[in-house]
Design an enzyme around this catalytic site. Structure first.
Site, short mmCIF file in Angstrom:
data_model
loop_
_atom_site.label_atom_id
_atom_site.label_comp_id
_atom_site.label_asym_id
_atom_site.label_seq_id
_atom_site.Cartn_x
_atom_site.Cartn_y
_atom_site.Cartn_z
N GLN A 146 0.80 -1.11 0.07
CA GLN A 146 0.06 -0.08 0.14
C GLN A 146 0.68 1.31 -0.06
O GLN A 146 2.01 1.08 0.23
CB GLN A 146 -0.97 -0.03 1.06
CG GLN A 146 -0.16 -0.31 2.36
CD GLN A 146 -0.97 -1.03 3.50
OE1 GLN A 146 -2.06 -1.00 3.71
NE2 GLN A 146 -0.37 -1.80 4.24
N HIS A 185 -7.85 2.79 20.68
CA HIS A 185 -7.17 1.46 21.00
C HIS A 185 -7.42 1.24 22.42
O HIS A 185 -7.53 0.00 22.71
CB HIS A 185 -5.38 2.00 20.93
CG HIS A 185 -5.06 2.18 19.61
ND1 HIS A 185 -4.32 3.22 19.17
CD2 HIS A 185 -4.89 1.35 18.70
CE1 HIS A 185 -3.93 3.00 18.13
NE2 HIS A 185 -4.34 1.92 17.72
N ASP A 196 0.88 -0.27 13.82
CA ASP A 196 1.30 1.05 14.54
C ASP A 196 1.41 0.98 15.70
O ASP A 196 2.03 1.67 16.50
CB ASP A 196 0.27 2.15 14.31
CG ASP A 196 -1.26 1.79 14.92
OD1 ASP A 196 -1.03 1.64 15.95
OD2 ASP A 196 -2.07 2.09 14.14
N GLU A 244 0.76 -8.86 11.55
CA GLU A 244 0.41 -7.79 10.71
C GLU A 244 0.94 -8.05 9.32
O GLU A 244 2.20 -8.79 9.01
CB GLU A 244 1.51 -6.84 11.17
CG GLU A 244 1.81 -5.45 10.29
CD GLU A 244 0.63 -4.76 9.86
OE1 GLU A 244 0.34 -4.67 8.57
OE2 GLU A 244 -0.30 -4.42 10.69
N GLY A 279 -3.35 -12.08 7.86
CA GLY A 279 -4.17 -12.26 9.03
C GLY A 279 -5.17 -13.65 8.50
O GLY A 279 -5.24 -14.42 9.41
N ASP A 326 -7.54 -5.45 14.45
CA ASP A 326 -7.48 -3.94 14.24
C ASP A 326 -6.96 -3.67 12.83
O ASP A 326 -5.93 -3.52 12.32
CB ASP A 326 -6.29 -3.57 15.10
CG ASP A 326 -5.83 -2.15 14.78
OD1 ASP A 326 -6.53 -1.34 14.31
OD2 ASP A 326 -4.82 -1.68 15.64
N SER A 327 -8.12 -3.71 11.83
CA SER A 327 -7.79 -3.62 10.23
C SER A 327 -8.08 -2.38 9.98
O SER A 327 -8.53 -1.54 10.48
CB SER A 327 -8.64 -4.77 9.60
OG SER A 327 -10.11 -4.27 9.79
N ASP A 373 -9.89 -0.07 6.45
CA ASP A 373 -11.15 -0.50 5.85
C ASP A 373 -11.26 -1.55 4.97
O ASP A 373 -10.01 -1.89 4.44
CB ASP A 373 -11.47 0.87 5.30
CG ASP A 373 -12.07 1.97 5.98
OD1 ASP A 373 -13.11 1.90 6.78
OD2 ASP A 373 -11.37 3.06 6.29
N PRO A 398 -5.56 -4.81 1.02
CA PRO A 398 -5.14 -5.92 1.75
C PRO A 398 -6.31 -6.49 3.01
O PRO A 398 -6.12 -7.52 3.12
CB PRO A 398 -3.96 -5.44 2.34
CG PRO A 398 -3.47 -4.21 1.48
CD PRO A 398 -4.66 -3.62 1.20
#
Length: 286
Positions: A30, A61, A85, A105, A138, A155-156, A158, A162
């Protein structure tokens, strides 16, 4: 670059003034840019969509991490899908009774660049000895692993590019298989005012799978629409209804430092507006 215009929706968006571009690159998966904004601090965007800002990331978070962990009450193992992140990991490691944390990740570059340019997100969490960091897809991981987890946090980004596979029925089924007997899955599910079709789609996929499924909310300025939903799927039907007194006891016992989460917010977050309840075919007295 003097300003950054988000491109998630063709008819509606938001603009950030850019004081300084800290980093910009095309990773294997990306387009990533990290820049500084006077109000929001350091900002990361992927493929034209704002992912996180230093100013309000704590809301997202904390609510994704602490709600399922405190609702469960005895979490020993956590799986984080995405979260490159490091903010989600930072919140999970605050729970000292957790013994095993696995983070999957897909993009190694995100982890490396965020550790360098967004260090306040992870705050050293990647060095926690309980962590196993896996650079992999994932969906592939949950399909193949033989491990089981008390809590899974997806925790993806939109559901485009990917992350699209992380919103499929196959993904939810694979996560269900990986959960322990009283396990809980929570996933990022967009802003319902702008993405109600995503909420409806997730509801349809979860309702025949989990003993209890629902959504909960948090107000996060960075995400267009402001009111963010998280999908909730639990093998334990009582976890969502954990009494306020029990939540307070667990929270006080942990003694963790937070800026948004508290027990009252936890309980209230499961109250949904009528338009969302109607979209997922639930009654207001649920």
């Amino acid at each position: 670059m003097k300003e950054y215009n988000e491109t998630l929706y063709p008819m509606y968006g938001q603009r950030f003034s850019v004081d300084e571009v800290l980093f910009e690159t095309e990773t294997d998966h990306q387009k990533l840019v990290i820049f500084h904004n006077a109000k929001m601090g350091r900002v990361m965007a992927l493929d034209g969509v704002i992912q996180t800002t230093e100013a309000d990331e704590f809301i997202y978070h904390e609510m994704m991490a602490h709600v399922p962990i405190f609702a469960h009450g005895n979490v020993k193992s956590v799986l984080i899908i995405g979260g490159g992140d490091g903010g989600m990991l930072r919140e999970v490691v605050k729970h000292k009774n957790i013994e095993k944390i696995t983070m999957v990740e897909i993009d190694k570059s995100v982890v490396e660049l965020c550790t360098k340019y967004l260090p306040n997100h992870s705050k050293g969490a990647f060095n926690d000895p309980r962590l196993t960091l896996v650079i992999d897809d994932g969906m592939k991981f949950v399909s193949e692993t033989t491990a089981h987890y008390d809590v899974i946090i997806s925790d993806s980004t939109d559901p485009i590019g990917p992350a699209e596979v992380l919103f499929t029925e196959n993904f939810y089924q694979a996560c269900f298989r990986c959960l322990t007997e009283k396990g809980i899955l929570v996933t990022q599910n967009g802003t319902p005012f702008m993405q109600i079709d995503e909420v409806k789609s997730t509801a349809q996929k979860m309702q025949n799978l989990f003993a209890d499924w629902h959504f909960y909310r948090a107000a996060i300025p960075t995400y267009i629409g402001g009111d963010m939903t998280f999908a909730w799927g639990s093998k334990n039907p009582s976890a969502r209804h954990t009494p306020l007194t029990v939540l307070k006891e667990r929270f006080q016992k942990e003694g963790i430092d937070v800026r948004y989460y508290n027990s009252a917010i936890h309980q209230a977050a499961f109250a949904l507006p009528q338009y969302v309840l109607k979209a997922i075919n639930k009654q207001s007295n649920d």
